[in-house]
Write an enzyme that holds these catalytic residues in place. Structure first.
Site, short mmCIF file in Angstrom:
data_model
loop_
_atom_site.label_atom_id
_atom_site.label_comp_id
_atom_site.label_asym_id
_atom_site.label_seq_id
_atom_site.Cartn_x
_atom_site.Cartn_y
_atom_site.Cartn_z
N HIS A 1 35.64 44.99 44.33
CA HIS A 1 36.37 43.80 44.84
C HIS A 1 37.73 44.21 45.39
O HIS A 1 38.32 43.49 46.17
CB HIS A 1 36.60 42.80 43.72
CG HIS A 1 35.36 42.48 42.95
ND1 HIS A 1 34.31 41.81 43.52
CD2 HIS A 1 35.00 42.75 41.68
CE1 HIS A 1 33.36 41.67 42.61
NE2 HIS A 1 33.74 42.24 41.49
N HIS B 1 46.59 46.15 41.69
CA HIS B 1 45.55 46.12 42.72
C HIS B 1 46.07 45.35 43.92
O HIS B 1 47.16 44.77 43.86
CB HIS B 1 44.27 45.47 42.16
CG HIS B 1 44.49 44.06 41.79
ND1 HIS B 1 44.92 43.66 40.52
CD2 HIS B 1 44.39 42.92 42.51
CE1 HIS B 1 45.06 42.36 40.50
NE2 HIS B 1 44.75 41.89 41.69
N HIS C 1 45.20 42.78 47.60
CA HIS C 1 44.36 41.84 48.34
C HIS C 1 44.75 41.95 49.81
O HIS C 1 45.94 42.09 50.13
CB HIS C 1 44.59 40.41 47.85
CG HIS C 1 44.26 40.20 46.40
ND1 HIS C 1 43.02 39.78 45.97
CD2 HIS C 1 45.00 40.41 45.29
CE1 HIS C 1 43.02 39.71 44.64
NE2 HIS C 1 44.20 40.09 44.21
N GLU D 1 47.47 36.43 49.31
CA GLU D 1 46.85 35.31 48.57
C GLU D 1 47.83 34.14 48.53
O GLU D 1 47.50 33.03 48.96
CB GLU D 1 46.47 35.77 47.16
CG GLU D 1 45.38 36.87 47.20
CD GLU D 1 44.42 36.79 46.05
OE1 GLU D 1 44.85 36.95 44.89
OE2 GLU D 1 43.22 36.55 46.30
N HIS E 1 49.33 42.99 43.38
CA HIS E 1 49.43 42.31 42.08
C HIS E 1 49.59 43.35 40.99
O HIS E 1 48.75 44.25 40.86
CB HIS E 1 48.17 41.47 41.82
CG HIS E 1 48.11 40.24 42.68
ND1 HIS E 1 46.94 39.57 42.95
CD2 HIS E 1 49.08 39.60 43.37
CE1 HIS E 1 47.19 38.54 43.73
NE2 HIS E 1 48.49 38.54 44.01
N THR F 1 43.14 35.08 40.27
CA THR F 1 42.65 34.64 41.59
C THR F 1 41.24 35.17 41.86
O THR F 1 40.70 35.01 42.94
CB THR F 1 43.57 35.14 42.73
OG1 THR F 1 43.48 36.58 42.79
CG2 THR F 1 45.01 34.71 42.50
C1 LIG Z 1 37.52 42.61 38.53
C2 LIG Z 1 38.89 43.19 38.69
N1 LIG Z 1 39.91 42.33 38.08
C3 LIG Z 1 40.89 41.91 38.86
O1 LIG Z 1 40.92 42.20 40.04
C4 LIG Z 1 41.97 41.06 38.25
C5 LIG Z 1 42.19 41.03 36.87
C6 LIG Z 1 43.25 40.25 36.38
C7 LIG Z 1 44.06 39.51 37.27
CL1 LIG Z 1 45.38 38.58 36.63
C8 LIG Z 1 43.80 39.54 38.64
S1 LIG Z 1 44.79 38.65 39.77
N2 LIG Z 1 44.16 38.77 41.21
O2 LIG Z 1 44.83 37.26 39.39
O3 LIG Z 1 46.08 39.31 39.75
C9 LIG Z 1 42.76 40.31 39.13
C10 LIG Z 1 39.03 44.56 38.12
C11 LIG Z 1 38.49 44.89 36.89
C12 LIG Z 1 38.64 46.19 36.42
C13 LIG Z 1 39.30 47.13 37.17
C14 LIG Z 1 39.86 46.79 38.38
C15 LIG Z 1 39.74 45.49 38.84
O4 LIG Z 1 40.30 45.12 40.02
ZN LIG Z 2 45.03 40.05 42.42
#
Ligand SMILES: C[C@@H](NC(=O)c1ccc(Cl)c(S(N)(=O)=O)c1)c1ccccc1O
Ligand SMILES: [Zn+2]
Length: 261
Positions: free
Chosen positions: A62, A92, A94, A104, A117, A197
């Protein structure tokens, strides 16, 4: 059934599998600056990261994420709207199919080319990220906008690894990296209560979105889009990760506060 960003599994159908998609504190949002309330009681946001906490960089299918050792409080964020220490877990990105959009959050309806993020969890109240992710103040995510311009030498350290993590599930050692290098000069921020998100869209994030962007070149952005959302197995034709940003969600009964006048 794997969620994604295409018509058949994207943000418009996430509600079928993840009912929180229509919740009362979903992210991202459009930040309307004139409605943001300046809150003089907000402390400065303080980051204290140990470069040795960085462990691996991975293609989750993703996004691309740098994962940190969150076994102790050697890398934390505190202050701002936060009560106590939040431990660094991962960062990570977006982005979108073209440079015109991909962030986002939006600011007065305008979106940036991409968004970083930096994800932290409340290590004072919880014993793990997974437990914290289920609590209303469990996570703190620092959002940084990326604006197309000069190449970013710190983003380059990330894109240099893409050859080794081209397809989903790949990861590569990545250490000696301090995410502070990806922060703009000013730590002025907006803050509001929101959610992940990405599915499962848990409503456990205290968002702090920095006002100022950092730069990224269009060539560097193109490298993110060349990452694959499919595994390397033979036979399945690979598809590029061209977009992975969720549309803005209703503000509902929330206030956005600003740390600056
Ligand atoms: C599935 C994906 N988890 C997230 O991308 C993710 C997790 C927590 C938050 Cl708070 C956010 S966010 N976009 O709201 O900041 C995004 C993932 C899992 C394991 C390793 C890398 C990885 O990227
Ligand atoms: Zn994110």
């Amino acid at each position: 059934h794997q969620w994604g960003y295409e018509d058949h599994n994207g943000p418009d159908v996430w509600q079928d599998l993840f009912p929180l998609a229509n919740g009362d504190r979903q992210s991202p949002i459009n930040i309307i600056t004139k409605d943001a309330l300046y809150d003089p009681s907000l402390q400065p946001l303080l980051v204290d990261y140990d470069p040795h906490s960085a462990k691996v960089i991975s293609n989750s299918g993703h996004t691309v994420a740098v994962e940190f050792d969150d076994g102790d409080d050697s890398s934390v964020v505190r202050g701002g709207p936060l009560m106590g220490n939040y431990r660094l877990r991962q960062l990570h990105f977006h982005w979108g199919p073209s440079d015109g959009h991909g962030s986002e959050h939006k600011v007065d309806g305008v979106d940036y080319a991409a968004e970083l993020h930096i994800v932290h969890w409340n290590s004072e109240k919880f014993s793990s990220f997974v437990k914290a992710a289920c609590a209303p103040d469990g996570l703190a995510v620092l959002g940084v906008f990326l604006k197309v311009g000069e190449p970013n030498r710190y983003i380059e350290k990330i894109t240099d690894t893409f050859g080794a993590i081209r397809s989903k599930g790949k990861q590569s050692p990545f250490t000696n990296f301090d995410p502070s290098c990806l922060l703009p000069a000013s730590m002025d921020f907006w803050t509001y209560p929101g959610s992940l998100t990405v599915p499962p869209l848990l409503e456990s994030v205290v968002w702090t979105v920095l006002k100022d962007p950092i730069s990224i070149s269009c060539e560097q952005l193109a490298m993110f889009r060349s990452l694959l959302s499919t595994k390397e197995t033979a036979g399945i034709e690979s598809c590029c990760m061209t977009t992975n940003h969720r549309p803005v969600q209703p503000l509902k009964n929330r206030k956005v506060r600003a740390s600056f006048l």
